[in-house]
Design a protein around this motif. Structure first.
Motif, short mmCIF file in Angstrom:
data_model
loop_
_atom_site.label_atom_id
_atom_site.label_comp_id
_atom_site.label_asym_id
_atom_site.label_seq_id
_atom_site.Cartn_x
_atom_site.Cartn_y
_atom_site.Cartn_z
N ARG A 126 0.83 -1.20 0.00
CA ARG A 126 0.00 0.00 0.00
C ARG A 126 0.87 1.25 0.00
NH1 ARG A 126 -5.33 0.85 1.36
NH2 ARG A 126 -5.90 2.91 2.15
N GLY A 127 0.59 2.18 -0.90
CA GLY A 127 1.36 3.41 -1.00
C GLY A 127 0.49 4.59 -1.41
N VAL A 128 1.13 5.59 -1.93
CA VAL A 128 0.44 6.83 -2.31
C VAL A 128 0.87 7.22 -3.70
CG1 VAL A 128 0.11 9.27 -1.77
CG2 VAL A 128 0.28 7.61 0.09
N GLN A 129 -0.07 7.70 -4.49
CA GLN A 129 0.24 8.30 -5.78
C GLN A 129 -0.44 9.65 -5.87
OE1 GLN A 129 -2.98 5.48 -8.19
NE2 GLN A 129 -1.04 5.93 -9.10
N LYS A 130 0.14 10.53 -6.66
CA LYS A 130 -0.30 11.93 -6.69
C LYS A 130 -0.54 12.38 -8.13
CE LYS A 130 3.44 13.26 -4.71
NZ LYS A 130 4.49 14.11 -4.11
N ARG A 131 -1.33 13.43 -8.23
CA ARG A 131 -1.44 14.17 -9.48
C ARG A 131 -1.56 15.64 -9.11
NH1 ARG A 131 -7.52 13.39 -12.05
NH2 ARG A 131 -8.72 14.11 -10.23
#
Length: 903
Positions: free
Chosen positions: A244-249
């Motif tokens: 589980r991680g994080v992605q951004k825009r």
């Protein structure tokens, strides 16, 4: 009235209108009738009348006949008709009009006689012309959004005749522009149907009649653009490789960007979401296949595949080889391999090698055991002995100096005697610069001087004598032309604007400095082998940075620096120092060091503020204003930061310069907002030098927050009776992105002032620089506007390099003693680790463990960190504390031994 007129004319011996003969014919026909007229100032007006056929013409004004003496007349015959034409004129004065007090305006008409009868002309009014000074309604300035409607109202002053109205746009007639978007026909008003950016201007209503021309007050129209969000970027890759991680825009407020005070976009510029990354699956080998039959070369092969499992999701390939071969002899082999009994077959050459390798291994083991035995013997005799450096050696061999000099006033200031307010912001210490006179006092110790040093370690061992250390000066002059192996420096990419410094270094080491930039490079002693010299260089990229920031969220915190040459081969890492402008806080900033690859892309080398990250290739030490990096690989490096919260702060340096314009009545104030690094401010100094500018106030620091709000600059408290501020310069604004992403490039705005009289020689005012919903700084200006002949830029650092002992704060002999002592392992652990701890180097110690001399790398980092002040107190204190710790440990050893014996 007819009788009175008859008597009047008889009394003057003339024929009256009634006494004129009445001969049959035609009535008079007026060829010219009197026109309405206006008296301008005190000039009389002339009324003309012409009729045919006419025996006589007289004027009647306000119901009374004008005396014949006041008429001027002439007669002539019309060649075409043969009729007699008579023309009469009278003058009407201002006094006559003013003395008339009738119910209507002053008027006059003509009466013409012929043989048939009389004819009357039209009435002509005579009025006094005027135009009052004050407009009944002046136009008012407005701020309107783009494409909005603009209506400017204007009611001209009262006047006779009524004034005609025209509009000026920046002193140019609107009617001459031919702009269909602007309508000036409706009741003197100016209407702009759809506002455009080009409609931002100064508008003036102009009223004109025959007697005067009047100008209204100027109305300033500003057409602003509210910011709009761009489209969202694609989602970034998941920030973890597994789980589980994080992605951004992200998006930017550039569609359109705010302009002319328009509102910044509302909402967040970055969105985050959770993501699940597929965990890597490393590859595994299948079982080996069966051996092949023995070949004619006495070899056989077998193979295996990396498919148990196959690597997936960025998993590693299998370690080892996929094919193997071996010699084949004996049963089942090729008979030819056994057909030479007296010659050793080719496939049996390895049998004697086994014995050779076994002998070599035994020898290595024996040597290792001998070395370990010697080391244990020496250690049992004295764990430290007289080789341990006591802190007094740092102060006994040479004198410590502090580079901070008494402040004599900023040399850039016009009025340096004034005491600036330095409590509100941090200012720089002097830029890195070497002064030869100070260096000689600091590093040229007297030859063969003996210094008595009392060692606390020797006291603990019962040695009552004092050790004598001999500190000698090291040669400081080296020939520039060297008859040794020479490596030339790489050339910088053509066409790239840069500032550069270069010098030749040998095994004595040295330092490269780019003056007034906060950038330097330290090459430690022994980093270059004794039989080699390198021409090393260091360059700052002065064009727009090519650093590729991550999703556009990173900003450049210091100059982009390159050092080389590319093939540089050093035994120890170099220490590069780069000044930065971030308020360092691990919760608010993510700061990284990036390096440019051969394909001119930028890759992250290390996360500077991460406690968990361990790197054996780089070491970064971040302090309040600089980043000190230990590097082993030449190339281009940049320090970038990403704001994690809105509380992230960039330090911005504010400075105000002034100079006279070409017109001696005009004075220009230029306010600069730059990243708080010496390099960025030096760009401002260079620019102002070319303009003849003068620094008017000590530069101040503004803490600019990453909260997406803009920066406003305004001028205040200007003496209105002495100075006039020109339009559009009272308040100016920079968008958030302009300031946050300035990338070491200066932002500036100008205030243009005009003095009413040449006798005005002093200017005093305040300049407010504030971030909306953030901090504010005030720059106080009090200066003389007369010509200044002395250049304020005459004190700058120009020394760019030093080689040998002069480049270092720690003398070579003491440096070598510290390294020889603390690089050695003891029963208590690695002593260089304790030295690092006492010097507050507490993270990524694995980097130093992989160095040839951990202590040399630690001291290089210390030299880079203390290059400005030369203060050795911190190093001396650390060594003294280490000495006390080990003294206590040695005192406890005999007690423990005695206890063991008693038991």
């Amino acid at each position: 009235s007819k009788n009175i007129l008859s008597l009047f004319y008889k009394g003057n011996g003339d024929a009256t209108p009634d006494s004129l003969p009445s001969v049959p014919g035609t009535l008079p026909h007026f060829l010219l009738e009197p026109e309405d007229a206006y008296i301008i100032k005190s000039n009389p007006v002339k009324l003309n009348c012409r009729a045919a056929p006419a025996l006589q013409i007289f004027f009647k004004c306000n119901g009374e006949w004008v005396h014949q003496n006041e008429h001027s007349s002439r007669e002539f015959i019309d060649d075409g008709t043969g009729l007699k034409i008579r023309e009469v004129a009278i003058n009407v004065s201002r006094q006559q009009v003013e003395d008339f007090h009738g119910p209507e305006d002053y008027w006059c008409l003509c009466v013409a006689w012929s043989h048939l009868g009389t004819s009357k002309s039209r009435k002509a009014t005579v009025r006094i012309a005027y135009l009052r000074k004050n407009f009944e309604q002046d136009p008012q300035g407005k701020e309107v959004p783009i494409n909005g409607m603009i209506v400017l109202h204007c009611r001209p002053p009262e006047g006779v005749p009524m004034a005609e109205v025209e509009w000026l746009k920046n002193e140019e007639l609107v009617s001459s522009l031919g702009d269909d978007n602007i309508d000036t026909r409706a009741d003197h008003n100016l209407i702009i149907n759809e506002a455009r950016l080009s409609d931002s201007a100064n508008y003036t209503c102009l009223a004109t009649n025959i007697v005067a021309k009047r100008r209204s007050a100027t109305a300033t129209v500003v057409v602003f653009v509210n910011g709009g969000w761009s489209l969202w970027t694609d989602w970034s890759p998941c920030n973890v490789n597994c789980g589980r991680g994080v992605q951004k825009r992200s998006r930017t407020c550039t569609n359109p960007a705010p302009l002319n005070g328009g509102a910044f976009c509302e909402g967040m510029s970055v969105q985050k979401t959770t993501c699940n990354a597929l965990c890597p699956v490393d590859g595994g080998w299948e079982e080996w296949s069966e051996w092949t039959t023995c070949s004619a070369q006495c070899e056989r092969q077998r193979a295996r595949e990396c498919s148990a499992p196959t690597p997936r999701h960025r998993g590693k390939m299998c370690d080892g080889v996929s094919q193997a071969s071996e010699n084949c002899t004996g049963d089942g082999g090729d008979p030819r391999c056994l057909s030479r009994p007296y010659e050793r077959p080719l496939c049996m050459e390895g049998t004697n090698d086994v014995a050779l390798y076994s002998g070599l291994a035994a020898g290595v083991v024996a040597v290792t055991v001998l070395v370990v035995a010697v080391m244990l013997y020496r250690k049992s005799q004295s764990e430290y002995g007289v080789d341990v450096i006591d802190s007094s050696a740092l102060t006994g061999g040479f004198q410590s100096f502090n580079f901070k000099t008494t402040r004599q006033g900023n040399p850039l200031l016009l009025n340096s005697s004034m005491q600036p307010d330095i409590t509100v912001g941090q200012t720089y210490s002097s830029p890195i610069c070497f002064q030869d006179s100070i260096d000689k006092e600091l590093f040229d110790t007297l030859p063969d001087i003996k210094v008595k040093v009392q060692s606390s370690f020797m006291v603990s061992l019962g040695v009552s004598e004092r050790a004598e250390y001999h500190v000698k000066s090291h040669p400081e002059t080296f020939p520039r032309a060297l008859d040794r192996e020479y490596s030339t420096a790489d050339t910088v990419s053509p066409g790239r604007a840069h500032m550069k410094t270069t010098d030749i270094f040998n095994h004595l080491g040295g330092r490269l400095v780019l003056p007034n930039t906060g950038v330097s490079l330290l090459v430690s002693h022994g980093a270059i082998s004794e039989d080699t010299s390198w021409e090393m260089y260091m360059v700052i990229n002065q064009r727009d940075s090519s650093v590729q920031t991550e999703e556009g969220c990173e900003v450049l915190l210091g100059p982009e620096v390159t050092y080389g040459p590319a093939g540089l081969d050093l035994s120890f890492p170099v220490a590069m120092t780069i000044a930065h402008c971030a308020e360092v806080n691990a919760e608010n900033w993510k700061i990284r060091l990036k390096r440019q690859t051969q394909d001119r892309k930028w890759e992250v080398r290390t996360d500077i503020m991460s406690v968990e990250e361990e790197s054996t290739s780089y070491y970064c030490l971040l302090d309040f204003s600089s980043c000190h990096v230990l590097l082993s690989q030449p190339g281009s490096y940049a320090l970038v930061g990403q704001a994690l919260t809105e509380a992230a702060v960039k330090r911005m340096k504010l400075a105000v310069f002034g100079s006279m314009e070409t017109n001696s009545m005009d004075y220009s104030l230029r306010v600069y907002c730059v990243d708080d690094t010496p390099y960025a401010f030096q760009g401002v100094v260079n620019s102002e030098r070319s303009k003849g500018g003068v620094l008017l106030e000590e530069p101040k620091i503004l803490l600019f927050r990453g909260n997406t709000f803009s920066l406003q600059v305004s001028i205040q408290d200007v003496p209105q009776f002495l100075w006039n501020i020109k339009p559009f310069t009272t308040c100016q604004e920079f968008s958030f992105s302009q300031v946050w992403r300035s990338n070491q490039q200066p932002l500036h705005c100008a205030f243009s002032l005009e003095r009413y009289s040449p006798a005005t020689t002093q200017l005093s005012c305040k300049i407010s620089v504030r971030q909306v919903k953030g901090h504010e700084q005030m720059l106080q200006v009090y200066t003389s506007v007369v010509e200044v002949s002395v250049s304020p830029f005459n004190r700058e650092c120009t020394v760019t390099s030093q080689t040998g002992a002069k480049a270092f704060k720690i003398p070579l002999s003491i440096h070598q003693r510290i390294c020889n002592t603390f690089d050695t392992a003891t029963a208590k652990g690695k002593d260089w680790q304790l030295l690092a701890q006492k010097l507050h180097i507490e993270r990524n110690l694995s980097y130093f463990a992989n160095q040839r001399s951990p202590c040399a790398a630690i001291l290089s980092l210390w030299e880079a960190q203390h290059q400005d002040n030369g203060d050795l107190d911190s190093l001396a204190s650390a060594l003294e504390e280490i000495g006390r710790i080990h003294s206590k440990s040695h005192l406890r050893i005999p007690e423990e031994s005695e206890a063991d014996v008693n038991q």
